[in-house]
Design an enzyme around this catalytic site. Structure first.
Site, PDB file in Angstrom:
ATOM      1  NE  ARG A  19      -6.601  12.201  -5.581  1.00 51.26           N
ATOM      2  CZ  ARG A  19      -6.605  11.121  -4.791  1.00 51.26           C
ATOM      3  NH1 ARG A  19      -5.683  10.173  -4.851  1.00 51.26           N
ATOM      4  NH2 ARG A  19      -7.573  10.962  -3.906  1.00 51.26           N
TER       5      ARG A  19
ATOM      6  CE  LYS B  23      -7.052   3.007  -1.444  1.00 51.73           C
ATOM      7  NZ  LYS B  23      -7.200   3.806  -0.229  1.00 51.73           N
TER       8      LYS B  23
ATOM      9  CG  ASP C 108     -11.073   4.715   0.100  1.00 49.31           C
ATOM     10  OD1 ASP C 108     -11.514   4.722   1.260  1.00 49.31           O
ATOM     11  OD2 ASP C 108      -9.919   4.378  -0.199  1.00 49.31           O
ATOM     12  CG  ASP C 109      -9.761   8.879  -3.070  1.00 46.07           C
ATOM     13  OD1 ASP C 109      -8.761   8.515  -2.438  1.00 46.07           O
ATOM     14  OD2 ASP C 109     -10.110   8.349  -4.150  1.00 46.07           O
TER      15      ASP C 109
ATOM     16  CD  GLU D  98      -9.260   4.368  -3.401  1.00 52.46           C
ATOM     17  OE1 GLU D  98     -10.106   3.703  -2.777  1.00 52.46           O
ATOM     18  OE2 GLU D  98      -8.629   5.326  -2.903  1.00 52.46           O
ATOM     19  CG  ASP D  99      -6.506   7.120  -5.807  1.00 55.13           C
ATOM     20  OD1 ASP D  99      -7.174   7.518  -4.828  1.00 55.13           O
ATOM     21  OD2 ASP D  99      -5.355   6.672  -5.695  1.00 55.13           O
TER      22      ASP D  99
ATOM     23  CE1 TYR E 261      -4.015   1.859   0.363  1.00 57.41           C
ATOM     24  CE2 TYR E 261      -3.309   2.507   2.561  1.00 57.41           C
ATOM     25  CZ  TYR E 261      -4.189   2.626   1.506  1.00 57.41           C
ATOM     26  OH  TYR E 261      -5.231   3.502   1.592  1.00 57.41           O
TER      27      TYR E 261
ATOM     28  CG  ASN F  47      -1.246   8.913   1.260  1.00 59.15           C
ATOM     29  OD1 ASN F  47      -0.563   8.930   2.259  1.00 59.15           O
ATOM     30  ND2 ASN F  47      -2.560   8.676   1.298  1.00 59.15           N
TER      31      ASN F  47
HETATM   32  N1  LIG Z   1      -4.633   9.840   4.013  1.00 53.68           N
HETATM   33  C1  LIG Z   1      -5.637   9.416   3.293  1.00 53.68           C
HETATM   34  O1  LIG Z   1      -6.349   8.473   3.665  1.00 53.68           O
HETATM   35  C2  LIG Z   1      -5.934  10.065   1.999  1.00 53.68           C
HETATM   36  C3  LIG Z   1      -5.069  10.934   1.435  1.00 53.68           C
HETATM   37  N2  LIG Z   1      -5.360  11.534   0.260  1.00 53.68           N
HETATM   38  C4  LIG Z   1      -4.357  12.385  -0.312  1.00 53.68           C
HETATM   39  O2  LIG Z   1      -4.821  13.712  -0.364  1.00 53.68           O
HETATM   40  C5  LIG Z   1      -4.256  14.353  -1.485  1.00 53.68           C
HETATM   41  C6  LIG Z   1      -5.340  15.091  -2.222  1.00 53.68           C
HETATM   42  O3  LIG Z   1      -6.301  14.191  -2.689  1.00 53.68           O
HETATM   43  P1  LIG Z   1      -7.681  14.750  -3.272  1.00 53.68           P
HETATM   44  O4  LIG Z   1      -8.355  15.627  -2.305  1.00 53.68           O
HETATM   45  O5  LIG Z   1      -8.408  13.602  -3.778  1.00 53.68           O
HETATM   46  O6  LIG Z   1      -7.136  15.614  -4.494  1.00 53.68           O
HETATM   47  P2  LIG Z   1      -7.875  16.729  -5.294  1.00 53.68           P
HETATM   48  O7  LIG Z   1      -7.148  16.886  -6.556  1.00 53.68           O
HETATM   49  O8  LIG Z   1      -9.326  16.495  -5.312  1.00 53.68           O
HETATM   50  O9  LIG Z   1      -7.629  18.052  -4.409  1.00 53.68           O
HETATM   51  C7  LIG Z   1      -6.404  18.676  -4.254  1.00 53.68           C
HETATM   52  C8  LIG Z   1      -6.648  20.057  -3.673  1.00 53.68           C
HETATM   53  O10 LIG Z   1      -5.405  20.585  -3.308  1.00 53.68           O
HETATM   54  C9  LIG Z   1      -5.244  21.877  -3.888  1.00 53.68           C
HETATM   55  N3  LIG Z   1      -3.827  22.082  -4.132  1.00 53.68           N
HETATM   56  C10 LIG Z   1      -3.005  21.371  -4.916  1.00 53.68           C
HETATM   57  N4  LIG Z   1      -1.754  21.865  -4.835  1.00 53.68           N
HETATM   58  C11 LIG Z   1      -1.799  22.897  -3.979  1.00 53.68           C
HETATM   59  C12 LIG Z   1      -0.841  23.804  -3.472  1.00 53.68           C
HETATM   60  N5  LIG Z   1       0.442  23.741  -3.822  1.00 53.68           N
HETATM   61  N6  LIG Z   1      -1.251  24.741  -2.607  1.00 53.68           N
HETATM   62  C13 LIG Z   1      -2.540  24.819  -2.239  1.00 53.68           C
HETATM   63  N7  LIG Z   1      -3.489  23.984  -2.657  1.00 53.68           N
HETATM   64  C14 LIG Z   1      -3.122  23.039  -3.526  1.00 53.68           C
HETATM   65  C15 LIG Z   1      -6.074  21.844  -5.149  1.00 53.68           C
HETATM   66  O11 LIG Z   1      -6.376  23.169  -5.485  1.00 53.68           O
HETATM   67  P3  LIG Z   1      -7.266  23.573  -6.762  1.00 53.68           P
HETATM   68  O12 LIG Z   1      -8.632  23.077  -6.428  1.00 53.68           O
HETATM   69  O13 LIG Z   1      -7.191  25.047  -6.797  1.00 53.68           O
HETATM   70  O14 LIG Z   1      -6.682  22.881  -7.926  1.00 53.68           O
HETATM   71  C16 LIG Z   1      -7.269  21.028  -4.666  1.00 53.68           C
HETATM   72  O15 LIG Z   1      -8.163  21.856  -3.977  1.00 53.68           O
HETATM   73  C17 LIG Z   1      -3.529  13.290  -2.274  1.00 53.68           C
HETATM   74  O16 LIG Z   1      -2.160  13.370  -1.992  1.00 53.68           O
HETATM   75  C18 LIG Z   1      -4.049  12.001  -1.729  1.00 53.68           C
HETATM   76  O17 LIG Z   1      -3.086  10.983  -1.748  1.00 53.68           O
HETATM   77  C19 LIG Z   1      -6.539  11.328  -0.390  1.00 53.68           C
HETATM   78  C20 LIG Z   1      -7.438  10.461   0.111  1.00 53.68           C
HETATM   79  C21 LIG Z   1      -7.179   9.722   1.320  1.00 53.68           C
HETATM   80  C1  LIG Z   2      -5.197   6.769   0.712  1.00 50.52           C
HETATM   81  C2  LIG Z   2      -5.851   7.164  -0.510  1.00 50.52           C
HETATM   82  O1  LIG Z   2      -6.922   6.684  -0.823  1.00 50.52           O
HETATM   83  C3  LIG Z   2      -5.227   8.138  -1.352  1.00 50.52           C
HETATM   84  O2  LIG Z   2      -4.196   8.676  -0.992  1.00 50.52           O
HETATM   85  O3  LIG Z   2      -5.781   8.395  -2.421  1.00 50.52           O
HETATM   86 MG   LIG Z   3      -7.408   7.023  -2.840  1.00 48.20          MG
END
Ligand SMILES: NC(=O)C1=CN([C@@H]2O[C@H](COP(=O)(O)OP(=O)(O)OC[C@H]3O[C@@H](n4cnc5c(N)ncnc54)[C@H](OP(=O)(O)O)[C@@H]3O)[C@@H](O)[C@H]2O)C=CC1
Ligand SMILES: CC(=O)C(=O)O
Ligand SMILES: [Mg+2]
Length: 652
Positions: free
Chosen positions: A253, A271, A366-367, A343-344, A200, A508
């Site tokens: 993503r 997963k 999941d996200d 997912e993603d 993972y 991540n």
């Molecule tokens: N720990 C966990 O269980 C999980 C972790 N994650 C992690 O979270 C991260 C984001 O995932 P997700 O929300 O799906 O992604 P999205 O693409 O949906 O969202 C990313 C957000 O971050 C903003 N962003 C990107 N770069 C910057 C920066 N340099 N400064 C400020 N804002 C920024 C984007 O802005 P804008 O909208 O303006 O483009 C957007 O709002 C990933 O790394 C993923 O691995 C996700 C799910 C689960």
């Molecule tokens: C953990 C997870 O689902 C992610 O980083 O997208």
């Molecule tokens: Mg994910």
């Protein structure tokens, strides 16, 4: 109808000749004739099943390959007898017999000899007993030694630890999964803390980036634009028919690594291996899927080893139609109650897909939802360390996408439930920053729909550090996918106005983490309550060792999915996510708190998953969304009893 002894059938039928599934199915369709074969049911007792057997080849020619297939209707009739306590179905008799019962190793065709050793579902390698070696034509195909499962685990762990490079460990694990499924799961379950970072995050991220060059045996189903109009047919190519969980991605993503196209397949595969190892869903009931609509990643498009469609991503109607065909085909092939985990996906599709299909299918993102639930659980337990109620806190996110707005919404919902205040009010406790700065009212018209509820009254603020200083949050959450964004100044600011700042760096893999555990503890002078999406090793600061938690949806989705399945849920509801959060938070003990942990360690994850499953299932029953009736009295015990065990089975 004639009765046939299974072992002689094995002898007569296979004789070491291997055949592909499609070959066997072709054989079946050409010469279907019902007969009865002695099989063993879920209780280890002999039962008769109506099989369609190509008897002409079976009886007349002992060297000819013969396919055996359970008649569809008959198999359905037998469901009740093969189910473990009526819960998660033990369709293939993997689990329900005890060690002294014998089962026949069969899936579509009865396997023996060379093909048995190459069937990961039944292979035991050196653990085949002398008797099994005789009965299944394995003599000479294995060296003389017979070892037990525990020794195999010991040896594999020893071998895996020889690799210094995580990707090599990942490959060794994938090879094992392809070779001996039960050994793979026993290894993963018994060494979960050590192996989770391999199968993972973070290693799975690197594996996806290099998936084309490390690609050996295909895992999961690849469905591409070229398959339009044929998706149902493709689902039928998958060897297992009773699927309970599908994890699907379109690879746009992948973690915080962006668009990896078809190579995102590592994620559904990873997963689902957690669904089995952590949540006890049978491997045979899990289906990883990658929808390939192209990629906009130039590096992939120019990589000669890239495994996907070499074209830019389809969007709009073309994309929607392919997804719609997939969703319909899944329901048609596996029924109403198969859980589809998105997912993603990139956020411009993720929210719409979830909304569109949440009223017609059992879907879960999941996200958006799993992450929300795990973070809320962490916050509920963090309150024990910092005091106050959720409503007393102020939350600031860096990243306003799926994870950020999903978590924000669940926090606001929970506060609303606790205080009775309307959601519009409770949302005001939560602030988000995206790539353009703080989300405020003046930006409302240009915001994507999922950001709009978070546009509060405030001056525009473009720099994150300025937003931190202006909002003065008690909880800082990183969900941007952009690494090293919680700088020394940011963490010091948090520590200047909070005695115990709560800092969650969710992005991540590790390379994208907003800060490291060491940075969080050092810059906050050891006061931060810190957790991260990918794991960090314990940190020593000023003579004290700090162990940080892993705030990752892997705590939630396996138990959550199990809860949906054992209750026969037909739809997902936010209250089920809240129930999962509560269940996880309840698993954090005083000892964990004393060590600064807001999540329990992964070592007990199957017990934790059973508790989550039980609370989720209870909520499903309460909401009237359960289809498995009556409700079991003790849901925790029931969830545990439904879990897959990787113990070897004895073959007659
Ligand atoms: N720990 C966990 O269980 C999980 C972790 N994650 C992690 O979270 C991260 C984001 O995932 P997700 O929300 O799906 O992604 P999205 O693409 O949906 O969202 C990313 C957000 O971050 C903003 N962003 C990107 N770069 C910057 C920066 N340099 N400064 C400020 N804002 C920024 C984007 O802005 P804008 O909208 O303006 O483009 C957007 O709002 C990933 O790394 C993923 O691995 C996700 C799910 C689960
Ligand atoms: C953990 C997870 O689902 C992610 O980083 O997208
Ligand atoms: Mg994910």
């Amino acid at each position: 109808m004639m009765s046939l002894n299974t072992s002689s059938f094995v002898k007569n039928s296979i004789s070491g000749v291997s055949m592909t599934q499609s070959q066997s199915l072709r054989l079946l369709s050409s010469a279907k004739r019902p007969t009865v074969v002695a099989m063993v049911n879920g209780n280890g007792k002999p039962e008769q099943r109506n099989m369609s057997v190509s008897m002409d080849s079976a009886v007349k020619d002992v060297n000819a390959p013969v396919a055996v297939e359970v008649d569809g209707n008959e198999a359905d009739d037998k469901k009740q007898t093969t189910a473990v306590g009526g819960g998660v179905e033990d369709v293939y008799g993997e689990d329900s017999a005890t060690e002294d019962h014998f089962i026949t190793p069969w899936s579509v065709s009865v396997a023996s000899g060379y093909s048995l050793l190459r069937d990961p579902h039944h292979n035991k390698g050196l653990a085949f007993t002398e008797k099994e070696r005789d009965a299944h034509y394995l003599r000479g195909l294995l060296p003389p030694v017979v070892v037990n499962h525990d020794l195999q685990v010991k040896k594999m762990m020893h071998n895996i630890r020889q690799y210094q490079v995580p990707l090599q460990r990942y490959q060794a694990m994938m090879d094992l999964q392809e070779r001996n499924e039960r050994l793979f799961y026993k290894l993963l379950i018994e060494n979960v803390e050590e192996l989770l970072p391999i199968v993972y995050t973070p290693t799975v991220g690197e594996a996806c980036q290099k998936y084309g060059s490390i690609f050996k045996t295909p895992q999961g189903l690849f469905i591409s634009l070229k398959d339009k109009g044929k998706i149902l047919e493709i689902l039928k190519n998958w060897p297992q028919k009773k699927i309970q969980v599908i994890v699907v991605t379109d690879g746009e993503r992948i973690l915080g690594l962006g668009d990896l196209g078809c190579q995102g397949m590592g994620i559904p595969v990873g997963k689902l291996s957690l669904y089995t190892a952590l949540g006890g869903i049978r491997p045979s009931a899990c289906l990883p899927v990658t929808i390939d609509v192209g990629t906009n990643n130039e590096e992939m498009l120019n990589d000669e080893f890239y495994i996907g469609l070499r074209q830019r991503r389809a969007s709009g109607q073309e994309y929607a139609e392919l997804m719609s065909e997939f969703m319909s085909a899944v329901k048609q092939n596996y029924g109403e109650k198969v859980l589809i985990q998105f997912e993603d996906f990139a956020n411009h599709n993720a929210f719409d897909l979830l909304e569109k299909y949440s009223t017609t299918h059992l879907v879960f993102n999941d996200d958006i939802q799993g992450t929300a639930s795990v973070v809320l659980a962490g916050l509920i337990s963090a309150l024990k360390l910092v005091g106050g109620s959720l409503a007393d806190h102020k939350f600031l996110f860096l990243g306003a996408g799926e994870a950020g707005t999903g978590i924000a919404e669940l926090i606001a919902l929970e506060i609303s439930k606790q205080t009775g205040a309307p959601l519009d009010e409770t949302r005001k406790k939560v602030w988000l920053v995206d790539s353009k700065g703080l989300i405020v009212k003046s930006r409302l018209n240009s915001l994507q729909h999922f950001k709009k509820p978070w546009a509060h009254d405030h001056e525009p603020v473009s720099k994150f550090l300025d937003a931190v200083k202006s909002i003065r949050p008690t909880v800082l959450i990183g969900s941007s996918g952009a690494g090293q964004t919680f700088t020394k100044d940011v963490v010091e600011a948090m520590a200047s106005f909070n005695e115990k700042p709560i800092i969650l760096a969710l992005s991540n893999p590790t390379s994208q983490s907003e800060c490291t555990a060491e940075q969080a503890y050092t810059w906050s002078e050891g006061r931060a309550i810190f957790a991260s999406g990918s794991p960090f090793a314990p940190v020593e600061y000023n003579g004290k060792v700090y162990v940080s938690g892993q705030s990752n949806n892997a705590y939630i989705f396996p138990g959550f999915g199990l809860g949906l399945i054992i209750s026969g849920a037909i739809r997902v509801h936010d209250d089920m996510l809240l129930a999962a959060s509560e269940a996880l938070a309840e698993q954090v003990t005083q000892e964990h708190f004393d060590n600064g942990l807001i999540y329990p360690p992964f070592t007990n994850i199957r017990k934790i998953s059973a508790h989550i499953a039980a609370k989720v299932a209870a909520k499903v029953y309460e909401l009237g969304l359960a289809s498995r009736l009556p409700q079991p009295e003790n849901l925790v015990a029931y969830a545990e009893s439904c879990m897959y065990s990787p113990k070897y089975r004895n073959y007659r």
